[in-house]
Design an enzyme around this catalytic site. Structure first.
Site, PDB file in Angstrom:
ATOM      1  N   ASP B  92       0.861  -1.182   0.000  1.00 51.42           N
ATOM      2  CA  ASP B  92       0.000   0.000   0.000  1.00 51.42           C
ATOM      3  C   ASP B  92       0.902   1.238   0.000  1.00 51.42           C
ATOM      4  O   ASP B  92       2.127   1.125   0.025  1.00 51.42           O
ATOM      5  CB  ASP B  92      -0.964  -0.038   1.182  1.00 51.42           C
ATOM      6  CG  ASP B  92      -0.242  -0.067   2.511  1.00 51.42           C
ATOM      7  OD1 ASP B  92       0.995   0.059   2.530  1.00 51.42           O
ATOM      8  OD2 ASP B  92      -0.911  -0.226   3.544  1.00 51.42           O
ATOM      9  N   SER B  93       0.288   2.419  -0.015  1.00 48.50           N
ATOM     10  CA  SER B  93       1.080   3.644  -0.171  1.00 48.50           C
ATOM     11  C   SER B  93       1.559   4.194   1.165  1.00 48.50           C
ATOM     12  O   SER B  93       2.348   5.135   1.195  1.00 48.50           O
ATOM     13  CB  SER B  93       0.219   4.706  -0.840  1.00 48.50           C
ATOM     14  OG  SER B  93      -0.813   5.112   0.050  1.00 48.50           O
ATOM     15  N   GLY B  95      -0.451   5.722   3.032  1.00 45.83           N
ATOM     16  CA  GLY B  95      -1.417   6.774   3.336  1.00 45.83           C
ATOM     17  C   GLY B  95      -2.413   6.370   4.412  1.00 45.83           C
ATOM     18  O   GLY B  95      -2.606   7.087   5.395  1.00 45.83           O
ATOM     19  N   PHE B  96      -3.003   5.198   4.263  1.00 46.52           N
ATOM     20  CA  PHE B  96      -4.042   4.795   5.205  1.00 46.52           C
ATOM     21  C   PHE B  96      -3.509   4.733   6.640  1.00 46.52           C
ATOM     22  O   PHE B  96      -4.155   5.198   7.574  1.00 46.52           O
ATOM     23  CB  PHE B  96      -4.632   3.442   4.793  1.00 46.52           C
ATOM     24  CG  PHE B  96      -5.764   3.007   5.670  1.00 46.52           C
ATOM     25  CD1 PHE B  96      -7.019   3.576   5.547  1.00 46.52           C
ATOM     26  CD2 PHE B  96      -5.568   2.038   6.650  1.00 46.52           C
ATOM     27  CE1 PHE B  96      -8.068   3.188   6.373  1.00 46.52           C
ATOM     28  CE2 PHE B  96      -6.613   1.649   7.480  1.00 46.52           C
ATOM     29  CZ  PHE B  96      -7.858   2.223   7.331  1.00 46.52           C
ATOM     30  N   ASP B 146      -2.511   8.508  -1.436  1.00 49.46           N
ATOM     31  CA  ASP B 146      -3.811   9.180  -1.426  1.00 49.46           C
ATOM     32  C   ASP B 146      -4.130   9.723  -0.045  1.00 49.46           C
ATOM     33  O   ASP B 146      -3.543   9.309   0.949  1.00 49.46           O
ATOM     34  CB  ASP B 146      -4.921   8.214  -1.875  1.00 49.46           C
ATOM     35  CG  ASP B 146      -5.040   6.995  -0.969  1.00 49.46           C
ATOM     36  OD1 ASP B 146      -4.039   6.643  -0.303  1.00 49.46           O
ATOM     37  OD2 ASP B 146      -6.118   6.382  -0.925  1.00 49.46           O
ATOM     38  N   GLN B 201     -11.112   7.718  -4.785  1.00 48.75           N
ATOM     39  CA  GLN B 201     -11.709   8.156  -3.517  1.00 48.75           C
ATOM     40  C   GLN B 201     -13.084   8.750  -3.840  1.00 48.75           C
ATOM     41  O   GLN B 201     -13.655   8.437  -4.881  1.00 48.75           O
ATOM     42  CB  GLN B 201     -10.770   9.135  -2.802  1.00 48.75           C
ATOM     43  CG  GLN B 201      -9.497   8.480  -2.247  1.00 48.75           C
ATOM     44  CD  GLN B 201      -9.757   7.560  -1.040  1.00 48.75           C
ATOM     45  OE1 GLN B 201     -10.875   7.485  -0.506  1.00 48.75           O
ATOM     46  NE2 GLN B 201      -8.717   6.816  -0.643  1.00 48.75           N
ATOM     47  N   ASP B 278      -8.087  -7.335   0.071  1.00 50.94           N
ATOM     48  CA  ASP B 278      -7.181  -7.701   1.167  1.00 50.94           C
ATOM     49  C   ASP B 278      -7.852  -7.320   2.455  1.00 50.94           C
ATOM     50  O   ASP B 278      -8.668  -6.384   2.484  1.00 50.94           O
ATOM     51  CB  ASP B 278      -5.862  -6.931   1.066  1.00 50.94           C
ATOM     52  CG  ASP B 278      -6.018  -5.497   1.556  1.00 50.94           C
ATOM     53  OD1 ASP B 278      -6.556  -4.671   0.795  1.00 50.94           O
ATOM     54  OD2 ASP B 278      -5.660  -5.200   2.706  1.00 50.94           O
ATOM     55  N   CYS B 325     -14.002 -28.473   5.911  1.00 52.28           N
ATOM     56  CA  CYS B 325     -12.799 -27.732   5.527  1.00 52.28           C
ATOM     57  C   CYS B 325     -11.637 -28.707   5.427  1.00 52.28           C
ATOM     58  O   CYS B 325     -11.465 -29.569   6.284  1.00 52.28           O
ATOM     59  CB  CYS B 325     -12.512 -26.655   6.571  1.00 52.28           C
ATOM     60  SG  CYS B 325     -10.946 -25.781   6.324  1.00 52.28           S
ATOM     61  N   CYS B 327      -8.407 -27.834   5.403  1.00 52.25           N
ATOM     62  CA  CYS B 327      -7.144 -27.198   5.786  1.00 52.25           C
ATOM     63  C   CYS B 327      -6.373 -28.083   6.755  1.00 52.25           C
ATOM     64  O   CYS B 327      -6.913 -28.986   7.378  1.00 52.25           O
ATOM     65  CB  CYS B 327      -7.376 -25.802   6.365  1.00 52.25           C
ATOM     66  SG  CYS B 327      -7.725 -25.734   8.132  1.00 52.25           S
ATOM     67  N   CYS B 330      -7.901 -28.243  10.324  1.00 49.10           N
ATOM     68  CA  CYS B 330      -9.111 -29.063  10.446  1.00 49.10           C
ATOM     69  C   CYS B 330      -8.808 -30.549  10.258  1.00 49.10           C
ATOM     70  O   CYS B 330      -9.492 -31.392  10.822  1.00 49.10           O
ATOM     71  CB  CYS B 330     -10.178 -28.585   9.458  1.00 49.10           C
ATOM     72  SG  CYS B 330     -10.908 -27.006   9.959  1.00 49.10           S
ATOM     73  N   HIS B 356      -6.374 -21.621   9.707  1.00 49.45           N
ATOM     74  CA  HIS B 356      -7.722 -22.028   9.286  1.00 49.45           C
ATOM     75  C   HIS B 356      -8.452 -20.884   8.603  1.00 49.45           C
ATOM     76  O   HIS B 356      -9.048 -21.061   7.534  1.00 49.45           O
ATOM     77  CB  HIS B 356      -8.561 -22.535  10.466  1.00 49.45           C
ATOM     78  CG  HIS B 356     -10.002 -22.648  10.085  1.00 49.45           C
ATOM     79  ND1 HIS B 356     -10.480 -23.684   9.319  1.00 49.45           N
ATOM     80  CD2 HIS B 356     -11.064 -21.806  10.265  1.00 49.45           C
ATOM     81  CE1 HIS B 356     -11.764 -23.491   9.066  1.00 49.45           C
ATOM     82  NE2 HIS B 356     -12.135 -22.356   9.627  1.00 49.45           N
TER      83      HIS B 356
END
Lengths: 375, 375
Positions: B92-93, B95-96, B146, B201, B278, B325, B327, B330, B356
């Protein structure tokens, strides 16, 4: 050493799985750490590059008794099934933790009353109760209930405590003989049962160690532990006590030194004739960012060095922890990355450090086994 | 989606590796979680029973900039080599996180001055600096810098913030075009370079979302993200904003909704045409003992249910988290054991729960991909 859940090549180091988990290390990783183990009974490794894993691990009776409770584990089919570990296991008697972790202990010839370190609730452990709990847990090897004397302790105090330990050993054995068929996996493993080891006490007094060993050998256990060591005494004293006790224990039965030690110590004790050892050190040190390596990575018999991963020297070191180590962590990750994980408080750091340290211990013991086998 | 470090089947869910580690999950496990992925570019699974693993993971520029520092990672050869992850990655940038984690932010047209949440030190991020940091990290996909407007925000405030984001997107793109050859792996991956995605945005205003999408499409990025959602607004609004933005983004370029969501949300958005998502939810929920399962384990399209592993009902439940499941957790461990690990504060609990949940997310997306492919 042939046990219900498999054979174990000795001398062996046993990772400690306090609460039915070797802290921060998944079971499938435990099955693959360390080098390939040679000889009959060697565990089958997974895929290329994997080692044979831990042959046997330990769990703590005191911890599992308090949480989740031994009756729950019995109903789950025993600790092997509960934690999904199908290889051999050993449980301690709970004695050491009662004396080191719990509060307001009150000792009588009958047993020990104590308060839980978790919630302060009151509990009572007698030799019979420790056996009942260990039978419910169902490890391959269980330990007699003993008193661990404080250190330092006078000769008289140590002698009296040792006497209590001997009485408790006899009571442990009597209970085990009458109840061992109650192990949760009795039906699945016909004609196999848990082994009970006696524990030699006697503090730092060679004459008491001799007496304790002789008394326990008279009782005829399938194996013998040397307890009450590595509790703060100088290392020379530990070695001396081990040496003076081993003389009086039969060499054809497993001899187990509890709670040791540094990698060079476990190597030294193995060469002295000790068959089994356990210690939280590789995992605890790993969680604290201390990694065991060889001074000369190419020479696996060179001195053991402790690497503090936090140190700034590691920040831009893109090489492995130990260039001579073949563990999955050294094959894949750099010191720089492990330092970053530790400095950032990332849980993966504890996992990877623990895997390396455990692999280092298992590698050490496999080398010693090979050297002993070749005479 | 073809990237320097490999191909990615879309729609895809990207596990979040904040500080160059998906919390508590080792990289070799990440390479094997989830189901087998079909189609060209599908990752080769390890051994029988393993899935194809995460196809692409995310790392956070803000976190890695502060610790261990992007220059250190550049010298390590980029974040792939630093963390030993050879599959695609996205950063990511920053920014968040600057807007959500740091203190004393001061925004100007030039950029943002902020104080580190770790030690209070002062830093400045401009679009150019975010690009320089992301080029040093060297992920396959980097994001334009951003401004994330607070929520709720007025139409006027959102419009002004959006205008700043557009200016910063243009500056991000200009810097990326001039400097993308500086990526640490430029020599190793000839003719390949990082992709830069623009971020739409416009808050919760459909007219602003449309304007933002159109402005960014005019700038012609290789992919587009929809930012500023899942920040506390009702779920209907999130969906509405996604729908109204997607209309204005070219369907032949990757469309990425940042920071979502619950398993049923990622499924819904994927069906609406979103290619990438994500979220920290699977790992964060796992660390808090919340596990995603299907209401009817045999029907993988049945509603998603959240299982709170702490609950007493699980104490003696010897079945798996989710019987449908496949995985590794499990297949091997019981609810009773996972509850015990969680109740005892054992680090293995966080690891297994995270594995899981991530597998559940990847399974969901693989099913959706199959259904979309079959029309």
């Amino acid at each position: 050493m042939t046990l219900p859940h498999g054979a174990v090549q000795t001398p062996v180091f046993m990772p400690v799985g306090t609460a039915a988990t070797v802290k921060a290390v998944p079971q499938d990783v435990l099955e693959k750490i360390g080098p390939r183990v040679e000889g009959p009974g060697a565990s089958e490794p997974g895929t290329a590059g994997d080692g044979s894993g831990a042959q046997i691990i330990l769990a703590n009776t005191y911890h599992l008794y308090l949480r989740p409770g031994h009756e729950l584990i019995r109903r789950a089919g025993g600790v092997h099934r509960f934690m999904s570990w199908e290889r051999p296991m050993l449980t301690d008697s709970g004695g050491f933790q009662v004396f080191s972790l719990s509060k307001l202990r009150e000792i009588s010839p009958e047993g020990v009353e104590f308060r839980s370190h978790i919630d302060g609730s009151k509990h009572f452990f007698s030799p019979e109760h420790s056996m009942a709990v260990q039978i419910a847990l169902g490890a391959d090897i269980m330990m007699a209930f003993d008193e661990c004397v404080e250190t330092p302790a006078s000769w008289e105090r140590t002698r009296d405590s040792m006497g209590l330990t001997h009485d408790w050993a006899a009571r442990s054995k009597a209970y085990w003989e009458q109840h061992r068929h109650e192990v949760p996996w009795a039906a699945a493993f016909e004609d196999k049962h848990q082994a009970l080891f006696g524990i030699v006490q006697g503090g730092m007094y060679a004459d008491l160690r001799k007496e304790s060993a002789e008394r326990l050998v008279e009782m005829d256990f399938p194996g013998y532990a040397i307890g009450g060591l590595a509790v703060g005494e100088p290392r020379e004293v530990t070695r001396e006590m081990i040496a003076r006790t081993l003389e009086h224990l039969p060499p054809d039965k497993p001899r187990y030194v509890m709670g040791v030690g540094y990698p060079d110590e476990i190597e030294e004790y193995a060469r002295m004739g000790v068959d089994m050892m356990d210690c939280v050190l590789p995992t605890r040190a790993g969680r604290h960012g201390l990694l065991f390596i060889r001074e000369n990575p190419a020479d696996r018999t060179s001195p053991v060095v402790r690497l503090n991963i936090k140190k700034l020297d590691n920040a831009e070191d893109h090489g492995p922890i130990d260039a001579g180590c073949s563990c999955s962590v050294c094959r894949r990750y750099s010191r720089a990355y492990l330092r970053h994980l530790f400095a950032s408080g990332e849980p993966l750091g504890a996992t990877l450090n623990s895997i390396h340290n455990l692999s280092f211990y298992l590698e050490t013991m496999e080398r010693v086994r090979g050297e002993l086998a070749r005479g």
